[in-house]
Structure formats: C-alpha cells, structure tokens
Design an enzyme around this catalytic site. Structure first.
Site, PDB file in Angstrom:
ATOM      1  N   HIS A  64       0.904  -1.276  -0.143  1.00 60.71           N
ATOM      2  CA  HIS A  64      -0.242  -0.339  -0.208  1.00 60.71           C
ATOM      3  C   HIS A  64       0.678   1.029   0.136  1.00 60.71           C
ATOM      4  O   HIS A  64       0.099   2.052   0.340  1.00 60.71           O
ATOM      5  CB  HIS A  64      -0.734  -0.120   1.181  1.00 60.71           C
ATOM      6  CG  HIS A  64      -1.681  -1.306   1.217  1.00 60.71           C
ATOM      7  ND1 HIS A  64      -2.612  -1.731   2.492  1.00 60.71           N
ATOM      8  CD2 HIS A  64      -2.435  -2.172   0.268  1.00 60.71           C
ATOM      9  CE1 HIS A  64      -4.109  -2.145   1.733  1.00 60.71           C
ATOM     10  NE2 HIS A  64      -3.249  -2.148   0.630  1.00 60.71           N
ATOM     11  N   CYS A  97       3.523  13.863  -6.792  1.00 62.24           N
ATOM     12  CA  CYS A  97       2.352  14.960  -6.745  1.00 62.24           C
ATOM     13  C   CYS A  97       0.668  14.817  -6.295  1.00 62.24           C
ATOM     14  O   CYS A  97       0.278  14.034  -7.185  1.00 62.24           O
ATOM     15  CB  CYS A  97       2.440  15.487  -8.481  1.00 62.24           C
ATOM     16  SG  CYS A  97       1.979  17.348  -8.605  1.00 62.24           S
ATOM     17  N   CYS A 153       1.149  15.655 -11.608  1.00 68.45           N
ATOM     18  CA  CYS A 153       1.997  16.146 -13.131  1.00 68.45           C
ATOM     19  C   CYS A 153       2.906  15.355 -13.436  1.00 68.45           C
ATOM     20  O   CYS A 153       3.104  15.933 -14.110  1.00 68.45           O
ATOM     21  CB  CYS A 153       2.559  17.850 -12.626  1.00 68.45           C
ATOM     22  SG  CYS A 153       4.116  18.129 -11.510  1.00 68.45           S
ATOM     23  N   CYS A 199       5.143  19.639  -4.846  1.00 67.66           N
ATOM     24  CA  CYS A 199       5.808  18.185  -6.131  1.00 67.66           C
ATOM     25  C   CYS A 199       6.660  19.577  -6.787  1.00 67.66           C
ATOM     26  O   CYS A 199       6.618  21.001  -6.104  1.00 67.66           O
ATOM     27  CB  CYS A 199       4.514  18.470  -6.984  1.00 67.66           C
ATOM     28  SG  CYS A 199       5.586  17.988  -8.283  1.00 67.66           S
ATOM     29  N   CYS A 246       5.522  21.392 -10.730  1.00 64.61           N
ATOM     30  CA  CYS A 246       4.071  22.087 -10.403  1.00 64.61           C
ATOM     31  C   CYS A 246       4.553  23.228  -8.970  1.00 64.61           C
ATOM     32  O   CYS A 246       3.938  24.070  -9.463  1.00 64.61           O
ATOM     33  CB  CYS A 246       3.110  21.403 -11.256  1.00 64.61           C
ATOM     34  SG  CYS A 246       2.467  20.519  -9.398  1.00 64.61           S
TER      35      CYS A 246
END
EC number: 2.3.1.286
Length: 270
Positions: free
Chosen positions: A130, A138, A142, A170, A173
């Site tokens: 998991h 992100c 992105c 991130c 971005c």
C-alpha cells in the site's frame, strides 16, 4: 510450552526461507493506535470524530483536494508518530529467525509506517503493497516521480487535526504533494515503487524450496497481506488475537498478540 509453539519451532527448523506477512495488528505492541471500527479511529483522532469524518473519508485523495490542511493534519500526525515510535522486540525476533535460514526472510506488509526497515530489515527485502508514508508524490499527478518525505517536518494543531506549517510541495509544478500511499477511492496512486518491491519478492520466492509464512496481525477487513500468505501454498503460522483461524492442520493458529506470540516462539527455538 504449548504444542502449538513446539509445532512453530518444527516448521521454522524445516524451512529454508521465511515470508513475513504483516498487517496493522503487528504495530499495536509498539503503541500504535488500532483503527478497527469508527470508535477506535475517532478515539485516536477526536477532531475527526467531532466532525463525524470516517477513516475512509480522510484517507482519501478527495480530502487533499477539498480540505488539504485537515488531510495533512491527519497524515502529518501519522508521519510524526511513525517517526518517533520504536518497533517492539517482536520485529527483532522475526529478523533473527529469518537470518537463521539459508534464504533469509522477505517482508510483505500492508502497513505504511516503515517499521520493518526501522527495525533492521534490509529495504530490498521489504514489499509495502500500500506504499509508504515516508514517500511523496504530486497530488495533481503532473509527473510520475516518487520522492522521500525526509525534508517534510509537519507542525500541527493536534486538537483540530490541522497542519499549521507549509505543505510539502511537488518539485516540478510546486503544487501540494500527497503521501505515496494507496488510499480509498484512489485512482492516482503511483505504484511503481511498490511494484518493484513485489517483483523482488517474487524473484526471491523462486529461490526458496521450503517456504514458511509467518503472518502477524493481518485481519480480514483489509485482507491483502492475509491473502498473499495463503497464496504461497506453504505452511503458515498465523498470529492474531481475534482472527487466528487456519484452513487445515498443516498450519498453526496462534491466538495471541504479536509480541507475546513471537516471544513464545523464540523460547520454543532455544
């Protein structure tokens, strides 16, 4: 010494490799909260209880979109908790059993806390199906990158379950990052890290002739770890205080908590 623990010792001595399958129950003896049922979850996170927000609602990428400070309040608390919690002595017992076998041990766990590596298991012998809270991705997807959360030190208002420090961002971005964890209703989880881990597990499995599975604290509500061990077709030692039933007599059911059971198994090997 009970007959069950003598049988555990016999199975360990006959094996050449150990697969450890583990669910959330293994962490209870380390002091980690048990989320079984809404009352257990809301007892650990009373702010979410007051708002009647269920585990499935906050452990959900939609929560990061709608209420990011609350979502990161929850996951930031868990990240801090897992970082400061010391894995209990049962982890070391499992590691020592694995080290005594010719092919060693491999871990398959649905836990995201990183405690097997913290307890000394080699990272290349752990599969986290998991994902892990110690890695980020992100939120907007992105790019396909996954990176360590080491630089993120969340500050929290624990009474309100809110992140008060800056969001992890991130690097591409500069939008909000999320944990690299498979959540409920999650179509954006990046599985590449976990897929590579599982490929290493199956490569190791092909080298093992006499596999033994020791399953610890893996319940039926989220049965991923439980099913993995059952699919291996080798003997299984199932340690679970409330769900220890096994299918046939080649397997051993140990109805006890993780630490108590593993200490008794260790004593049976002396």
């Amino acid at each position: 010494m009970s007959a069950d623990y003598r049988r555990c010792a016999e199975l360990i001595r006959a094996a050449d490799g150990l697969l450890i399958t583990a669910g959330a129950g293994i962490g209870v003896d380390s002091g980690l909260p048990d989320f079984r049922g809404p009352q257990g979850f809301w007892g650990a996170y009373p702010a979410l209880g007051r708002a009647r927000i269920a585990f499935e609602q906050i452990a959900n990428p939609a929560a990061f979109k709608a209420r990011p400070r609350l979502a990161w309040g929850f996951y930031g608390h868990r990240l801090n908790l897992y970082r400061r919690t010391v894995p209990h002595a049962g982890f070391a017992i499992l590691r020592e059993i694995g080290e005594s076998l010719p092919r060693g041990a491999f871990v398959f766990t649905s836990n995201v806390d990183g405690h097997f590596e913290k307890a000394g298991f080699a990272a290349e012998r752990i599969a986290e199906c998991h994902g892990s809270i110690h890695f980020l991705q992100c939120l907007d997807g992105c790019h396909q990158g996954i990176w360590p959360a080491d630089d993120f030190q969340p500050a929290l208002d624990e009474e309100q379950c809110l992140l008060t420090s800056e969001f992890p961002l991130c690097p591409r971005c500069h939008g909000i990052a999320r944990p690299n964890i498979l959540m409920f209703g999650d179509w954006g989880w990046l599985a590449e890290r976990s897929d590579a881990q599982e490929a290493r597990l199956h490569a190791w499995r092909r080298q093992v002739d006499r596999l033994l599975v020791i399953e610890v604290g893996a319940g039926t509500n989220i049965p991923t770890a439980r099913l993995m061990g059952e699919r291996m077709n080798g003997p299984l030692i199932r340690i679970n205080p409330t769900q220890a039933q096994v299918a046939d007599d080649k397997n051993v059911a140990v109805a006890a908590g993780a630490l108590a059971a593993l200490r008794s198994i260790a004593a049976s090997l002396v």
